[in-house]
Write a protein that holds these residues in place. Sequence first.
Motif, PDB file in Angstrom:
ATOM      1  N   ILE A 243       6.320  12.192 -10.466  1.00  0.00           N
ATOM      2  CA  ILE A 243       6.892  11.203 -11.385  1.00  0.00           C
ATOM      3  C   ILE A 243       8.222  10.675 -10.852  1.00  0.00           C
ATOM      4  CG2 ILE A 243       7.850  10.866 -13.692  1.00  0.00           C
ATOM      5  CD1 ILE A 243       5.766  12.927 -14.665  1.00  0.00           C
ATOM      6  N   GLY A 244       9.065  11.587 -10.375  1.00  0.00           N
ATOM      7  CA  GLY A 244      10.361  11.172  -9.846  1.00  0.00           C
ATOM      8  C   GLY A 244      10.228  10.262  -8.638  1.00  0.00           C
ATOM      9  N   GLU A 245       9.315  10.600  -7.733  1.00  0.00           N
ATOM     10  CA  GLU A 245       9.114   9.776  -6.548  1.00  0.00           C
ATOM     11  C   GLU A 245       8.514   8.422  -6.916  1.00  0.00           C
ATOM     12  OE1 GLU A 245       9.592   9.451  -2.350  1.00  0.00           O
ATOM     13  OE2 GLU A 245      10.282  10.904  -3.840  1.00  0.00           O
ATOM     14  N   PHE A 246       7.590   8.420  -7.883  1.00  0.00           N
ATOM     15  CA  PHE A 246       6.962   7.167  -8.305  1.00  0.00           C
ATOM     16  C   PHE A 246       7.999   6.211  -8.882  1.00  0.00           C
ATOM     17  CE2 PHE A 246       4.923   4.458 -11.462  1.00  0.00           C
ATOM     18  CZ  PHE A 246       3.841   3.950 -10.753  1.00  0.00           C
ATOM     19  N   VAL A 247       8.843   6.720  -9.769  1.00  0.00           N
ATOM     20  CA  VAL A 247       9.864   5.880 -10.395  1.00  0.00           C
ATOM     21  C   VAL A 247      10.865   5.389  -9.353  1.00  0.00           C
ATOM     22  CG1 VAL A 247      11.776   5.856 -12.040  1.00  0.00           C
ATOM     23  CG2 VAL A 247       9.623   6.975 -12.656  1.00  0.00           C
ATOM     24  N   SER A 248      11.275   6.285  -8.453  1.00  0.00           N
ATOM     25  CA  SER A 248      12.260   5.915  -7.439  1.00  0.00           C
ATOM     26  C   SER A 248      11.719   4.844  -6.493  1.00  0.00           C
ATOM     27  CB  SER A 248      12.661   7.158  -6.646  1.00  0.00           C
ATOM     28  OG  SER A 248      13.529   6.821  -5.589  1.00  0.00           O
ATOM     29  N   VAL A 249      10.508   5.056  -5.987  1.00  0.00           N
ATOM     30  CA  VAL A 249       9.932   4.105  -5.034  1.00  0.00           C
ATOM     31  C   VAL A 249       9.582   2.793  -5.722  1.00  0.00           C
ATOM     32  CG1 VAL A 249       7.985   3.695  -3.469  1.00  0.00           C
ATOM     33  CG2 VAL A 249       9.089   5.928  -3.532  1.00  0.00           C
ATOM     34  N   TYR A 250       9.146   2.855  -6.985  1.00  0.00           N
ATOM     35  CA  TYR A 250       8.833   1.625  -7.702  1.00  0.00           C
ATOM     36  C   TYR A 250      10.093   0.787  -7.910  1.00  0.00           C
ATOM     37  CZ  TYR A 250       5.110  -0.890 -10.081  1.00  0.00           C
ATOM     38  OH  TYR A 250       4.127  -1.787 -10.389  1.00  0.00           O
TER      39      TYR A 250
ATOM     40  N   ARG B   8      13.375 -14.320  -3.146  1.00  0.00           N
ATOM     41  CA  ARG B   8      14.553 -15.171  -2.958  1.00  0.00           C
ATOM     42  C   ARG B   8      14.567 -15.798  -1.579  1.00  0.00           C
ATOM     43  NH1 ARG B   8      17.155 -11.023  -6.007  1.00  0.00           N
ATOM     44  NH2 ARG B   8      17.768  -9.957  -4.084  1.00  0.00           N
ATOM     45  N   GLU B   9      14.048 -15.051  -0.594  1.00  0.00           N
ATOM     46  CA  GLU B   9      14.052 -15.564   0.772  1.00  0.00           C
ATOM     47  C   GLU B   9      12.793 -16.351   1.102  1.00  0.00           C
ATOM     48  OE1 GLU B   9      14.510 -12.093   3.116  1.00  0.00           O
ATOM     49  OE2 GLU B   9      16.641 -11.800   2.639  1.00  0.00           O
ATOM     50  N   ASN B  10      11.844 -16.424   0.152  1.00  0.00           N
ATOM     51  CA  ASN B  10      10.570 -17.136   0.366  1.00  0.00           C
ATOM     52  C   ASN B  10       9.853 -16.630   1.617  1.00  0.00           C
ATOM     53  OD1 ASN B  10      10.886 -18.858  -1.898  1.00  0.00           O
ATOM     54  ND2 ASN B  10      12.270 -20.164  -0.720  1.00  0.00           N
ATOM     55  N   SER B  11       9.765 -15.311   1.755  1.00  0.00           N
ATOM     56  CA  SER B  11       9.152 -14.704   2.931  1.00  0.00           C
ATOM     57  C   SER B  11       7.631 -14.809   2.865  1.00  0.00           C
ATOM     58  CB  SER B  11       9.566 -13.240   3.042  1.00  0.00           C
ATOM     59  OG  SER B  11      10.970 -13.138   3.130  1.00  0.00           O
ATOM     60  N   ASP B  12       6.980 -14.490   3.999  1.00  0.00           N
ATOM     61  CA  ASP B  12       5.524 -14.608   4.057  1.00  0.00           C
ATOM     62  C   ASP B  12       4.853 -13.365   3.476  1.00  0.00           C
ATOM     63  OD1 ASP B  12       5.917 -12.686   5.959  1.00  0.00           O
ATOM     64  OD2 ASP B  12       5.616 -14.029   7.645  1.00  0.00           O
ATOM     65  N   GLU B  13       3.510 -13.396   3.439  1.00  0.00           N
ATOM     66  CA  GLU B  13       2.727 -12.329   2.821  1.00  0.00           C
ATOM     67  C   GLU B  13       2.830 -11.015   3.586  1.00  0.00           C
ATOM     68  OE1 GLU B  13       1.110 -12.279  -0.031  1.00  0.00           O
ATOM     69  OE2 GLU B  13       1.775 -14.313  -0.477  1.00  0.00           O
ATOM     70  N   SER B  14       3.051 -11.079   4.898  1.00  0.00           N
ATOM     71  CA  SER B  14       3.102  -9.852   5.691  1.00  0.00           C
ATOM     72  C   SER B  14       4.243  -8.944   5.248  1.00  0.00           C
ATOM     73  CB  SER B  14       3.249 -10.188   7.174  1.00  0.00           C
ATOM     74  OG  SER B  14       4.462 -10.888   7.409  1.00  0.00           O
ATOM     75  N   GLU B  15       5.348  -9.544   4.857  1.00  0.00           N
ATOM     76  CA  GLU B  15       6.480  -8.735   4.387  1.00  0.00           C
ATOM     77  C   GLU B  15       6.185  -8.134   3.021  1.00  0.00           C
ATOM     78  OE1 GLU B  15      10.367 -10.282   4.663  1.00  0.00           O
ATOM     79  OE2 GLU B  15      10.041 -11.308   6.555  1.00  0.00           O
ATOM     80  N   LYS B  16       5.422  -8.835   2.188  1.00  0.00           N
ATOM     81  CA  LYS B  16       5.053  -8.279   0.892  1.00  0.00           C
ATOM     82  C   LYS B  16       4.121  -7.084   1.060  1.00  0.00           C
ATOM     83  CE  LYS B  16       5.555 -12.681  -1.581  1.00  0.00           C
ATOM     84  NZ  LYS B  16       4.872 -13.704  -2.400  1.00  0.00           N
ATOM     85  N   GLU B  17       3.233  -7.141   2.041  1.00  0.00           N
ATOM     86  CA  GLU B  17       2.328  -6.034   2.283  1.00  0.00           C
ATOM     87  C   GLU B  17       3.058  -4.810   2.818  1.00  0.00           C
ATOM     88  OE1 GLU B  17      -0.585  -7.533   4.935  1.00  0.00           O
ATOM     89  OE2 GLU B  17      -1.548  -8.845   3.445  1.00  0.00           O
ATOM     90  N   ALA B  18       4.227  -5.000   3.405  1.00  0.00           N
ATOM     91  CA  ALA B  18       5.000  -3.888   3.964  1.00  0.00           C
ATOM     92  C   ALA B  18       5.850  -3.170   2.933  1.00  0.00           C
ATOM     93  CB  ALA B  18       5.895  -4.402   5.091  1.00  0.00           C
ATOM     94  N   LEU B  19       5.793  -3.594   1.689  1.00  0.00           N
ATOM     95  CA  LEU B  19       6.570  -2.955   0.637  1.00  0.00           C
ATOM     96  C   LEU B  19       6.112  -1.509   0.429  1.00  0.00           C
ATOM     97  CD1 LEU B  19       6.719  -5.843  -2.002  1.00  0.00           C
ATOM     98  CD2 LEU B  19       8.618  -4.959  -0.641  1.00  0.00           C
ATOM     99  N   PRO B  20       7.015  -0.613   0.039  1.00  0.00           N
ATOM    100  CA  PRO B  20       6.630   0.786  -0.176  1.00  0.00           C
ATOM    101  C   PRO B  20       5.634   0.926  -1.320  1.00  0.00           C
ATOM    102  CG  PRO B  20       8.849   0.371  -0.991  1.00  0.00           C
ATOM    103  CD  PRO B  20       8.444  -0.857  -0.224  1.00  0.00           C
ATOM    104  N   ASN B  21       4.717   1.875  -1.175  1.00  0.00           N
ATOM    105  CA  ASN B  21       3.666   2.108  -2.168  1.00  0.00           C
ATOM    106  C   ASN B  21       4.052   3.284  -3.060  1.00  0.00           C
ATOM    107  OD1 ASN B  21       1.261   2.934  -3.505  1.00  0.00           O
ATOM    108  ND2 ASN B  21       0.061   1.814  -1.979  1.00  0.00           N
ATOM    109  N   PRO B  22       4.331   3.052  -4.342  1.00  0.00           N
ATOM    110  CA  PRO B  22       4.761   4.148  -5.225  1.00  0.00           C
ATOM    111  C   PRO B  22       3.705   5.223  -5.409  1.00  0.00           C
ATOM    112  CG  PRO B  22       5.245   2.001  -6.197  1.00  0.00           C
ATOM    113  CD  PRO B  22       4.364   1.749  -5.020  1.00  0.00           C
ATOM    114  N   ILE B  23       2.426   4.830  -5.475  1.00  0.00           N
ATOM    115  CA  ILE B  23       1.356   5.809  -5.688  1.00  0.00           C
ATOM    116  C   ILE B  23       1.220   6.725  -4.481  1.00  0.00           C
ATOM    117  CG2 ILE B  23      -1.124   6.095  -6.069  1.00  0.00           C
ATOM    118  CD1 ILE B  23      -1.098   3.511  -7.655  1.00  0.00           C
TER     119      ILE B  23
END
Length: 208
Positions: free
Chosen positions: A87-94, A106-121
């Motif tokens: 639970i703690g890791e999920f909340v922190s990473v989310y 804000r930076e209008n970045s491409d989809e590849s950067e969105k896919e690189a976001l950390p996965n809370p699960i």
Amino acid sequence: MAAKNDVSIPVSDNRSEQERNQVLSTEADFDYSQRGQWLRAAVLGATDGLVSVASLMMGIGAVKHDVRAMILTGFAGLVAGACSMAIGEFVSVYSQRDVESAQIKRENSDESEKEALPNPIQAATASAVAFMLGAIVPLLAAAFIADHKVRLGVVVATVSLALVFFGWTGAVLGRAPVVKSCFRILVGGWMAMGVTFGLTKWIGSAGL
């Protein structure tokens, strides 16, 4: 002309070798820095499970000789700790993901950067599994020993070996000093078990 050629060739080779060494050094540093996050989470989770459950078992073992009480206490600590870590890791990473996602928008970045976001699960699952792997060690060490004093000694010895292993693993993978890493984690585990055992023994003898 021949002399000039003889001098210039090794200079050129030396520079090329230096450049290759710099590239290899940079790549090595990058790999270790990338390892940092998952290595820290894995070692921390396993060590936390090991020390927390072992300390709980030592605490209950200070006032009760029943192996069943130690095992049930350790198992309850395993389940509760794994859930808490997840639970703690999920909340922190989310929370981290939300911050990074907002920055990407804000930076209008491409989809590849969105896919690189950390996965809370994934982070929550990894933390829970690491905690359980560490917590299972003292449970297995105490499960098949009937004599109370021998059981406590085996738990301490087994946990000590596991702590050294975790410290060595973290140091080797992270290229940190092995002896210092093992010493820190071992002394910390001993202190946690000793304090829990001593305080519980004192409270139990005082009739509180």
